[in-house]
Write an enzyme that holds these catalytic residues in place. Structure first.
Site, PDB file in Angstrom:
ATOM      1  N   GLU A  79      -5.830  -8.202   0.587  1.00 19.16           N
ATOM      2  CA  GLU A  79      -6.542  -7.922   1.833  1.00 19.16           C
ATOM      3  C   GLU A  79      -7.960  -7.499   1.485  1.00 19.16           C
ATOM      4  O   GLU A  79      -8.158  -6.596   0.668  1.00 19.16           O
ATOM      5  CB  GLU A  79      -5.868  -6.792   2.623  1.00 19.16           C
ATOM      6  CG  GLU A  79      -4.476  -7.083   3.111  1.00 19.16           C
ATOM      7  CD  GLU A  79      -3.909  -5.938   3.945  1.00 19.16           C
ATOM      8  OE1 GLU A  79      -4.680  -5.324   4.717  1.00 19.16           O
ATOM      9  OE2 GLU A  79      -2.708  -5.649   3.809  1.00 19.16           O
TER      10      GLU A  79
ATOM     11  N   GLU B  12       0.822  -1.215   0.000  1.00 17.76           N
ATOM     12  CA  GLU B  12       0.000   0.000   0.000  1.00 17.76           C
ATOM     13  C   GLU B  12       0.858   1.268   0.000  1.00 17.76           C
ATOM     14  O   GLU B  12       0.598   2.240   0.698  1.00 17.76           O
ATOM     15  CB  GLU B  12      -0.991  -0.033   1.167  1.00 17.76           C
ATOM     16  CG  GLU B  12      -1.913  -1.253   1.093  1.00 17.76           C
ATOM     17  CD  GLU B  12      -2.879  -1.390   2.255  1.00 17.76           C
ATOM     18  OE1 GLU B  12      -2.910  -0.496   3.125  1.00 17.76           O
ATOM     19  OE2 GLU B  12      -3.622  -2.400   2.291  1.00 17.76           O
TER      20      GLU B  12
END
Length: 290
Positions: free
Chosen positions: A226, A122
């Site tokens: 995720e 991320e």
């Protein structure tokens, strides 16, 4: 949301229905006995980690016929001891952290389970959650490539997942196909936030598809590394049933991996720490102010 109440799980600790390969980050072992879980997700800080415990994780995965995704986070989980971005950047550049990556990957090389490494996920996130995120793209790319090179020296057979959130502009951080075998994305749904900030609740596809379409440009397999969701019972039920079904048009999507844990960093706009754990992710309507 603070003080929210939850309902019992919809289907127990079982993979959602469907054929798409499914994995979990499951620190509580809720899915330990589910034969439909094919991927075990581990999160590791590269400081203060007890490396022999990784072999226990390998045994756990092998006993369940699961492959392993290992997210390596370049910091310590002790918040008071964490570095600044500048210190981390300098340490990676001058080789100070080579040993951290090398020691972990050396242990992963002993795994009998198939392993994929996901380093510094991320990276385009500007929220302030991660000290490795929101760097200048060329700085991140140089760090990422160095860490992959270090890891490959110790574990030449493992794969690497480059894993942005999937926001607009994330392609600036792409390290090149020589340094990524698969693209990972993150997809989280929080009904009360969506309704208040976006104006309406979102589906799994609503959030996934724009990110998926951006990732197609790299010509690599795509995994939702995720995923989590929390809201009213009907909202959670819809996400649960959509997670592995009716996705045939997303031909490059290879798997979805559930984040079975409470959020560790505050959601924006004062929504606290959503709980994605499967037996705690349904919020009573009264707790949502309705």
């Amino acid at each position: 949301m603070a003080g929210s109440m939850t309902l019992p799980p919809l289907t127990g600790f079982a993979a959602p229905p469907g054929d798409l390969p499914f994995g979990v980050y499951d620190p509580h072992g809720d899915f330990a006995d589910d034969p439909n879980v094919q991927i075990e997700h581990l999160f590791l800080p590269w400081e203060d980690v007890y490396l022999p415990s990784l072999l226990e994780a390998d045994q756990y995965a092998r006993d369940r016929n699961r492959s392993v995704l290992v997210t390596i986070e370049p910091w310590t989980w002790t918040r008071s001891d964490r570095n600044t971005p500048a210190v981390l950047q300098a340490g990676i550049s001058d080789g100070s952290y080579d040993a951290n990556m090398s020691s972990i990957c050396g242990m992963l090389n002993q795994f009998q389970s198939p392993v994929t490494v996901r380093w510094a996920q991320e990276m385009e996130d500007g929220s302030g959650q991660f000290i490795w995120a929101d760097w200048e793209p060329e700085t991140f790319i140089a760090a990422y490539r160095r860490m992959v090179d270090v890891c490959r020296t110790e574990a030449p057979e493992i794969d690497f997942m480059w894993s942005p959130l999937g926001l607009e502009g994330f392609e600036d951080y792409f390290p090149g196909k020589d340094y990524a075998d698969v693209v990972g994305l993150s997809v989280f749904g929080l009904q009360p936030w969506e309704e208040q900030v976006l104006g309406s609740a979102q589906s799994f596809r609503d959030i996934l598809v724009p990110r998926y379409e951006r990732a197609l440009q790299f010509g690599l397999p795509i995994v939702v590394a995720e995923v989590g969701y929390s809201g009213k019972q009907t909202y959670v039920e819809t996400w649960h049933n959509d997670l592995r079904q009716d996705l045939a048009d997303l031909t490059e999507l290879q798997a979805v991996i559930y984040f079975n844990q409470q959020e560790v960093y505050p959601w924006p706009d004062g929504f606290g720490l959503p709980n994605w754990q499967v037996n705690k992710n349904v919020i009573l309507e009264t707790a949502m102010g309705q």
